[in-house]
Enzyme design. Structure first.
Site, short mmCIF file in Angstrom:
data_model
loop_
_atom_site.label_atom_id
_atom_site.label_comp_id
_atom_site.label_asym_id
_atom_site.label_seq_id
_atom_site.Cartn_x
_atom_site.Cartn_y
_atom_site.Cartn_z
N ASN A 81 -2.34 3.43 4.81
CA ASN A 81 -2.60 3.39 3.39
C ASN A 81 -3.87 2.62 3.07
O ASN A 81 -3.64 1.21 3.01
CB ASN A 81 -1.63 3.06 2.46
CG ASN A 81 -1.87 3.20 0.97
OD1 ASN A 81 -3.03 3.49 0.72
ND2 ASN A 81 -0.87 3.29 0.08
N ARG A 100 -2.90 8.43 3.47
CA ARG A 100 -2.91 8.54 2.28
C ARG A 100 -4.53 8.87 1.80
O ARG A 100 -5.19 8.11 2.23
CB ARG A 100 -2.38 7.29 1.39
CG ARG A 100 -2.64 7.52 -0.22
CD ARG A 100 -3.32 6.34 -0.69
NE ARG A 100 -3.56 6.56 -2.14
CZ ARG A 100 -4.20 5.65 -2.76
NH1 ARG A 100 -4.75 4.32 -2.01
NH2 ARG A 100 -4.27 5.77 -4.18
N HIS A 128 -1.60 9.08 -8.08
CA HIS A 128 -0.57 8.30 -7.79
C HIS A 128 0.62 9.34 -7.62
O HIS A 128 1.95 9.10 -7.80
CB HIS A 128 -0.05 7.32 -8.86
CG HIS A 128 -0.95 6.26 -9.06
ND1 HIS A 128 -1.17 5.58 -10.27
CD2 HIS A 128 -1.54 5.44 -8.19
CE1 HIS A 128 -1.83 4.64 -10.27
NE2 HIS A 128 -2.17 4.60 -8.84
N ARG A 160 -10.08 -0.77 -14.60
CA ARG A 160 -10.25 0.20 -15.10
C ARG A 160 -9.98 0.38 -16.56
O ARG A 160 -8.69 0.01 -16.84
CB ARG A 160 -9.77 1.24 -14.05
CG ARG A 160 -10.47 1.49 -13.20
CD ARG A 160 -9.75 2.52 -12.17
NE ARG A 160 -8.86 1.75 -10.89
CZ ARG A 160 -8.02 2.39 -10.57
NH1 ARG A 160 -7.87 3.70 -10.63
NH2 ARG A 160 -7.13 1.93 -9.47
N GLU A 205 5.43 4.80 -1.16
CA GLU A 205 4.52 5.75 -1.01
C GLU A 205 4.56 5.94 0.58
O GLU A 205 4.43 7.19 1.02
CB GLU A 205 3.24 5.31 -1.39
CG GLU A 205 3.18 5.44 -2.96
CD GLU A 205 1.68 4.72 -3.40
OE1 GLU A 205 0.97 5.43 -3.90
OE2 GLU A 205 1.66 3.66 -3.55
#
Length: 598
Positions: free
Chosen positions: A7, A86, A174, A235, A381
């Site tokens: 990842n 990922r 996500h 962000r 994840e």
């Protein structure tokens, strides 16, 4: 099988090794997890699960990746079957784990403008892994894949058609995290995932909300890019797109300059001067008004999405917190939940402030007696990526062909005793006119008319025998003709469905229970044993070439000793698939994860 997972980000590399069962049954065993963080001249901390913390000094992603083989060798880990990656943005092309060949990588590179901070790092890790393990298959798992089940009303921007044809739509991100925490919540609640309406809040440096109904993502706060939605570390989240023109006219900023600032210089950093919520909360506690505003705005935006998604799903069964902030900030969980009491959501202060996530726990923190469950759990994840790849590799193996007939289910009603009495007279008995393929089921000679606020549908079939509750099944097109918004539901799930009027030969009957029936398979117990599926499994079905070779995903299997094996789809799906006459399908893939989590 053993899967090595990468990842990669612009300044960090997470990796893990997982042993997965070679068959559909069994659980993954995590062998090692590592994080190489904060690349640069000062080096970085290397954290390996189950091992001492040590110092490493990669200056960039390439050097970090080059360190991994030696670290794995030192841990005695080899014999990998695949390398999994990922990938942040897969557009609308990639709905499942995919082998990363030259064509696939080219398609992913073309999506880089939609995820400029993420896809380049993901691709760089793939290229370096190909050099380090040239004989191993490289697989990609996409953040956007889970959200491809979102309906068009959730993904479509109201912009010119030419823009939409060019690919302008909402995707969501996500997805791997949201999928994992939904399954983990279902396990913790001991409730099949298909029976839950969840909101998952992934709150970290990147943050997003996801509405999950029946195990599928139905909406997500992130959109075309990872900018839309919640306030994040750097962000902005939701802004008026008119700011591009405003800032160009007022400050002379170009579109790339504005976009870069929205990605890198906004969010908590712009509001409070720091992007780490721990520092923001510390400053707020000293009286820093900017930090206090940042916290209030962050919580307010998240709370709005929870309320909106509860409305979109017609209710809420559980709210799940994950991500660095969601897992660790009891005060932020409290701020987000305060004001949601009208949904039946209320926290228990002691449970909220004493959360223990050891052993991948998913503790519940709602007040006793609250209607909505609130859970906290660590996301996983890398584990989810490994499971997705292992499932895809198992599905790619040769297996016995599983063929089944596909039937088109036209509009019809199932009536209860009260409805028959109102429509045809007290004590009236319906007349079986022809048997159906499912044993004991038949079509009646009588018909009814459906009336909605916009129109009527005449001569609608009645199917017997009688049921405990009246249920009306129509297509999406029928729903528009009636002027009602019928939800897509499995048969029997009629809570919160629209009210409709039925007309018979004697009278009318007003009832709820209007649905668009979700695709499903009736399967005999013998066929279920032979094909290795169980009641409640979700499978994919590929239709034969007479139906354009389409694949229907998330098809529910209903197993019964009395059933005749057959898949049912509605008329809209049949028209879209080009089905004319007899069609067969083939059950594809692996159902292990779906089985365990409902």
């Amino acid at each position: 099988m053993r899967v090595l997972v990468f990842n990669a980000g612009s300044s960090s590399l997470k990796f893990g090794v997982f042993d997965l069962p070679s068959t559909a049954l069994g659980d993954a065993q995590e062998r090692v997890r590592g994080t190489l963080d904060r690349f640069g001249p000062e080096g970085c901390d290397l954290k390996l699960s189950g091992q001492a913390r040590r110092r490493a000094e990669p200056r960039d992603l390439a050097e970090a990746t080059a360190l991994v083989p030696a670290l794995l060798a030192k841990a005695g880990l080899d014999g990998f079957d695949a390398v999994a990656h990922r990938i942040a943005h897969g557009g609308d092309r990639f709905e499942r784990a995919t082998v990363l060949d030259d064509l696939t990588l080219k398609q992913i590179r073309a999506l880089t403008p939609l995820a400029p901070l993420h896809n380049p790092a993901n691709l760089a890790a793939v290229e370096m892994a190909q050099q380090l393990w040239p004989d191993l298959p490289q697989w990609g798992v996409f953040d956007t894949a889970f959200h491809l089940t979102n309906p068009a009303r959730a993904t479509t921007y109201a912009v010119p058609e030419a823009w939409r044809k060019a690919g302008l739509r909402r995707y969501g991100f996500h997805g791997t995290s949201h999928k994992y925490v939904a399954q983990r919540a279902a396990d913790a609640l001991q409730t099949p995932l298909r029976d839950l309406r969840l909101v998952s809040l992934h709150l970290g440096n990147g943050a997003s909300a996801c509405a999950i109904a029946g195990g599928q993502s139905v909406d997500s706060s992130m959109g075309l890019t990872p900018l839309e939605g919640l306030v994040m570390g750097t962000r902005s989240g939701d802004v008026d797109p008119g700011l591009f023109g405003f800032l160009h006219r007022q400050m002379g900023l170009s579109a790339p300059e504005v976009e870069d600032a929205l990605y890198r210089d906004s969010g908590l950093l712009a509001l409070a001067g720091v992007s780490d919520m721990r520092e923001v909360e510390a400053r707020a506690a000293t009286g820093d008004h900017a930090a206090q505003l940042a916290i209030n705005l962050y919580a307010y935006r998240a709370r709005k999405y929870v309320g909106a998604y509860a409305a979109a799903m017609g209710g809420l069964d559980a709210l799940v917190f994950t991500g660095g902030i969601g897992e660790n900030s009891a005060s932020m969980r409290r701020r987000i939940c305060d004001g949601l009491e009208f949904l039946g959501l209320k926290l228990d202060d002691d449970r909220n402030t004493t959360v223990d996530l050891g052993g991948r726990a998913a503790p519940q923190i709602q007040a006793y007696g609250a209607r909505v469950n609130v859970l906290v759990t660590q996301t996983a994840e890398q584990l989810m990526i490994a499971q997705e790849v292992a499932s895809a590799m198992r599905a790619a193996r040769p297996m016995p062909i599983r063929r089944l007939p596909v039937a088109v289910s036209a509009r019809h009603v199932h009536l209860d005793r009260a409805a028959v009495d109102a429509l045809f007279g007290p004590g009236y008995e319906l007349t079986p006119a022809r048997p159906l393929r499912q044993k004991g089921h038949w079509a009646a000679a009588e018909r009814v008319t459906l009336e909605g606020p916009k129109g009527r549908l005449e001569h609608v079939a009645i199917l017997g025998p009688l049921r405990p509750h009246t249920q009306v099944e129509v297509s999406r097109t029928d729903s528009f003709a009636l002027g009602l918004d019928a939800p897509v539901r499995q048969s029997g799930d009629i809570s919160g469905t629209p009210r409709i009027r039925l007309h018979g030969t004697v009278g009318a009957y007003d009832t709820t229970g209007l649905i668009v029936a979700a695709r499903h398979i009736h399967m005999s117990s013998e066929d279920a044993r032979n094909w290795g599926v169980s009641n409640g499994d979700m499978v994919d079905v590929c239709l034969d070439q007479t139906a354009r070779g389409l694949t229907f995903t998330h098809v529910l299997v209903r197993v019964s000793d009395k059933a005749t094996t057959e898949m049912h789809i509605d008329t809209d799906e049949a028209n879209a698939a080009g089905i004319v006459g007899a069609v067969e399908g083939e059950i594809m893939g692996d159902v292990a994860i779906t089985r365990r989590h409902g």
